[in-house]
Enzyme design. Structure first.
Site, PDB file in Angstrom:
ATOM      1  N   ASP A   6       2.300   8.742  -3.824  1.00 16.04           N
ATOM      2  CA  ASP A   6       1.282   9.474  -3.047  1.00 16.04           C
ATOM      3  C   ASP A   6       1.954  10.530  -2.153  1.00 16.04           C
ATOM      4  O   ASP A   6       1.867  10.469  -0.941  1.00 16.04           O
ATOM      5  CB  ASP A   6       0.444   8.488  -2.195  1.00 16.04           C
ATOM      6  CG  ASP A   6       1.255   7.737  -1.158  1.00 16.04           C
ATOM      7  OD1 ASP A   6       2.507   7.609  -1.317  1.00 16.04           O
ATOM      8  OD2 ASP A   6       0.658   7.288  -0.154  1.00 16.04           O
TER       9      ASP A   6
ATOM     10  N   ASP B  54       7.901  10.282  -0.594  1.00 12.78           N
ATOM     11  CA  ASP B  54       7.648  10.215  -2.045  1.00 12.78           C
ATOM     12  C   ASP B  54       8.254  11.442  -2.728  1.00 12.78           C
ATOM     13  O   ASP B  54       8.796  11.351  -3.839  1.00 12.78           O
ATOM     14  CB  ASP B  54       6.143  10.227  -2.340  1.00 12.78           C
ATOM     15  CG  ASP B  54       5.378   9.146  -1.639  1.00 12.78           C
ATOM     16  OD1 ASP B  54       5.029   8.140  -2.254  1.00 12.78           O
ATOM     17  OD2 ASP B  54       5.095   9.322  -0.431  1.00 12.78           O
TER      18      ASP B  54
ATOM     19  N   ASN C 281      -1.279   8.690   1.293  1.00 17.75           N
ATOM     20  CA  ASN C 281      -0.966   9.524   2.455  1.00 17.75           C
ATOM     21  C   ASN C 281      -2.013  10.611   2.654  1.00 17.75           C
ATOM     22  O   ASN C 281      -2.263  11.055   3.772  1.00 17.75           O
ATOM     23  CB  ASN C 281       0.406  10.162   2.277  1.00 17.75           C
ATOM     24  CG  ASN C 281       1.526   9.151   2.406  1.00 17.75           C
ATOM     25  OD1 ASN C 281       1.438   8.232   3.222  1.00 17.75           O
ATOM     26  ND2 ASN C 281       2.568   9.299   1.614  1.00 17.75           N
TER      27      ASN C 281
ATOM     28  N   THR D   8       5.448   3.779  -4.932  1.00 17.81           N
ATOM     29  CA  THR D   8       5.727   4.211  -3.560  1.00 17.81           C
ATOM     30  C   THR D   8       4.462   4.605  -2.802  1.00 17.81           C
ATOM     31  O   THR D   8       4.533   5.265  -1.773  1.00 17.81           O
ATOM     32  CB  THR D   8       6.737   5.383  -3.544  1.00 17.81           C
ATOM     33  OG1 THR D   8       6.143   6.517  -4.200  1.00 17.81           O
ATOM     34  CG2 THR D   8       8.034   5.026  -4.237  1.00 17.81           C
TER      35      THR D   8
ATOM     36  N   PHE E  25       1.746   0.419   5.656  1.00 22.76           N
ATOM     37  CA  PHE E  25       0.662   1.296   5.179  1.00 22.76           C
ATOM     38  C   PHE E  25       0.296   1.085   3.710  1.00 22.76           C
ATOM     39  O   PHE E  25      -0.884   0.961   3.364  1.00 22.76           O
ATOM     40  CB  PHE E  25       1.019   2.771   5.429  1.00 22.76           C
ATOM     41  CG  PHE E  25      -0.017   3.702   4.875  1.00 22.76           C
ATOM     42  CD1 PHE E  25      -1.210   3.915   5.549  1.00 22.76           C
ATOM     43  CD2 PHE E  25       0.175   4.337   3.650  1.00 22.76           C
ATOM     44  CE1 PHE E  25      -2.196   4.738   5.017  1.00 22.76           C
ATOM     45  CE2 PHE E  25      -0.795   5.169   3.115  1.00 22.76           C
ATOM     46  CZ  PHE E  25      -1.992   5.376   3.801  1.00 22.76           C
ATOM     47  N   ASN E  26       1.283   1.098   2.795  1.00 25.46           N
ATOM     48  CA  ASN E  26       0.948   1.056   1.359  1.00 25.46           C
ATOM     49  C   ASN E  26       0.193  -0.214   0.979  1.00 25.46           C
ATOM     50  O   ASN E  26      -0.697  -0.181   0.114  1.00 25.46           O
ATOM     51  CB  ASN E  26       2.222   1.145   0.499  1.00 25.46           C
ATOM     52  CG  ASN E  26       2.832   2.529   0.515  1.00 25.46           C
ATOM     53  OD1 ASN E  26       2.166   3.514   0.823  1.00 25.46           O
ATOM     54  ND2 ASN E  26       4.117   2.606   0.195  1.00 25.46           N
TER      55      ASN E  26
ATOM     56  N   HIS F 119      11.683   5.861   3.552  1.00 24.49           N
ATOM     57  CA  HIS F 119      11.159   4.663   2.876  1.00 24.49           C
ATOM     58  C   HIS F 119      11.292   4.734   1.341  1.00 24.49           C
ATOM     59  O   HIS F 119      11.925   3.891   0.708  1.00 24.49           O
ATOM     60  CB  HIS F 119       9.662   4.493   3.171  1.00 24.49           C
ATOM     61  CG  HIS F 119       9.294   4.483   4.600  1.00 24.49           C
ATOM     62  ND1 HIS F 119       9.517   3.395   5.417  1.00 24.49           N
ATOM     63  CD2 HIS F 119       8.658   5.398   5.379  1.00 24.49           C
ATOM     64  CE1 HIS F 119       9.042   3.651   6.638  1.00 24.49           C
ATOM     65  NE2 HIS F 119       8.525   4.855   6.635  1.00 24.49           N
ATOM     66  N   ASP F 120      10.552   5.693   0.746  1.00 27.82           N
ATOM     67  CA  ASP F 120      10.299   5.630  -0.700  1.00 27.82           C
ATOM     68  C   ASP F 120      11.540   5.804  -1.577  1.00 27.82           C
ATOM     69  O   ASP F 120      11.635   5.158  -2.640  1.00 27.82           O
ATOM     70  CB  ASP F 120       9.220   6.653  -1.087  1.00 27.82           C
ATOM     71  CG  ASP F 120       7.876   6.294  -0.486  1.00 27.82           C
ATOM     72  OD1 ASP F 120       7.667   5.116  -0.159  1.00 27.82           O
ATOM     73  OD2 ASP F 120       7.030   7.197  -0.346  1.00 27.82           O
TER      74      ASP F 120
HETATM   75  C1  BDR Z   1       4.957   4.217   3.312  1.00 32.54           C
HETATM   76  O1  BDR Z   1       3.725   4.811   3.711  1.00 32.54           O
HETATM   77  C2  BDR Z   1       3.760   6.196   3.496  1.00 32.54           C
HETATM   78  O2  BDR Z   1       3.388   6.863   4.644  1.00 32.54           O
HETATM   79  C3  BDR Z   1       5.150   6.557   3.034  1.00 32.54           C
HETATM   80  O3  BDR Z   1       5.097   7.551   2.032  1.00 32.54           O
HETATM   81  C4  BDR Z   1       5.704   5.258   2.515  1.00 32.54           C
HETATM   82  O4  BDR Z   1       5.400   5.094   1.146  1.00 32.54           O
HETATM   83  C5  BDR Z   1       5.679   3.707   4.536  1.00 32.54           C
HETATM   84  O5  BDR Z   1       4.895   2.765   5.201  1.00 32.54           O
HETATM   85 CA    CA Z   2       4.554   6.874  -0.202  1.00 28.90          CA
END
Ligand code: BDR
Ligand code: CA
Length: 306
Positions: free
Chosen positions: A11, A16, A38, A119, A160-161, A235-236
């Protein structure tokens, strides 16, 4: 060793976007699917096309779910902005997405050699599992950026994901797939800072200027939310690099369940790290450490080569 075959379900999203660049350099990238997360799926698809154009990926980019299995989509504009890539000036989009729908594409494109790198919210992956009962077990595995063994980011307990589509996450974590989960407990140790942004900018090519602006916006966004400003967690890329460079991550097998109900904990990954946990119940390898310096080296190397 041959580069592992991967498909990225994402996303984009600043991080990403970087994961796509890394995948094109270090993996045998077979496709990109997009999901709302996102930002809207229209935006994440456009952003994936920009990333594909920037790194020379000419394979399929296929759009997927516009929202979670239940309820309305919730975007992360407080981090990624309205475009999903706020910060740099977005370049012209030089390619469009392919025909088709992401979950069907995943079913068709992912064979026994393929790692699915997830991701974003897990909606497309869950839809593929629902539509093809053999899908999960057929893959080499699924590497998920999501969840946490400790604190959350969108709520005190949820990342979040997973929070954006907990029902989908629950399907994926109960699917029998070979799962890797790299969550906030590790990604918050893989930090870009201002000196790194400056090094990237000093490469002074158009892609490096773009990547520098992307990273600068990411550090700025995280600095507004963080108790320790001046850093952004990458993160991703971790979900991708765990497959291409497995030695960079330490993990433990553990049972991970997704909280679907809790008033305070919906979307939490409940990771059983007890000493006495029944290891035969483990459904994921859960990342516990990363070689952060090396991850950043690989990111720098990737941007340098664009
Ligand atoms: C995840 O949430 C999104 O904002 C980032 O792309 C990452 O995949 C981190 O919590
Ligand atoms: Ca992401």
């Amino acid at each position: 060793m041959a580069a592992p075959a991967v498909v990225i379900d994402c996303d984009p999203g600043h991080d990403d976007f970087l994961a796509i660049l890394l995948a094109q350099r270090f993996a045998d990238l077979r496709g990109i699917t997009t999901v709302a997360g996102n930002t809207s799926v229209a935006n994440t698809t456009r952003n994936a096309c920009i990333a594909a154009g920037m790194c020379g990926f000419r394979g399929p980019v296929v759009a997927g779910a516009a929202g979670p299995l239940l309820g309305e989509p919730q975007f992360a504009e407080h981090v990624h902005g309205a475009s999903g890539l706020d910060g740099p000036e977005l370049p012209a989009v030089t390619r469009s997405a392919n025909e088709g729908e992401a979950s069907s594409f995943l079913i068709d494109a992912c064979g026994p050699e393929t790692w699915l790198i997830a991701t974003g919210p897990l909606t497309n992956v869950a839809l593929a599992i629902r539509r093809d009962p053999g899908f999960a077990a057929r893959l080499a595995g699924i590497s998920v950026m999501g969840g946490s063994t400790s604190y959350g980011n969108i709520t005190p307990t949820a990342e979040f994901n997973i929070w954006a589509d907990p029902e989908a996450a629950s399907i994926v974590f109960n699917s029998g797939a070979r799962l890797r989960m790299v969550g906030l407990n590790v990604t918050h140790t893989v930090l870009v800072d201002w000196p790194f942004v400056q090094r990237v900018r000093e490469l002074d090519t158009p892609p490096a200027r773009f990547a520098g602006d992307l990273l600068a916006a990411f550090v700025t966004a995280y600095s507004k939310m963080s108790r320790q400003p001046g850093f952004a967690p990458i993160h991703d890329p971790c979900a991708l690099l765990w497959i291409t460079h497995p030695g960079l991550f330490g993990s433990v097998p553990a049972r991970v369940d997704i909280e679907l109900a809790g008033a305070f904990t919906r979307g939490m990954t409940v990771v059983d790290l007890r000493e006495a946990a029944d290891i035969t119940a483990a459904n994921a390898d859960v990342a516990m450490s990363a070689d952060s310096a090396r991850v950043l080296d690989l990111l720098y190397e990737t941007v340098s080569a664009l």
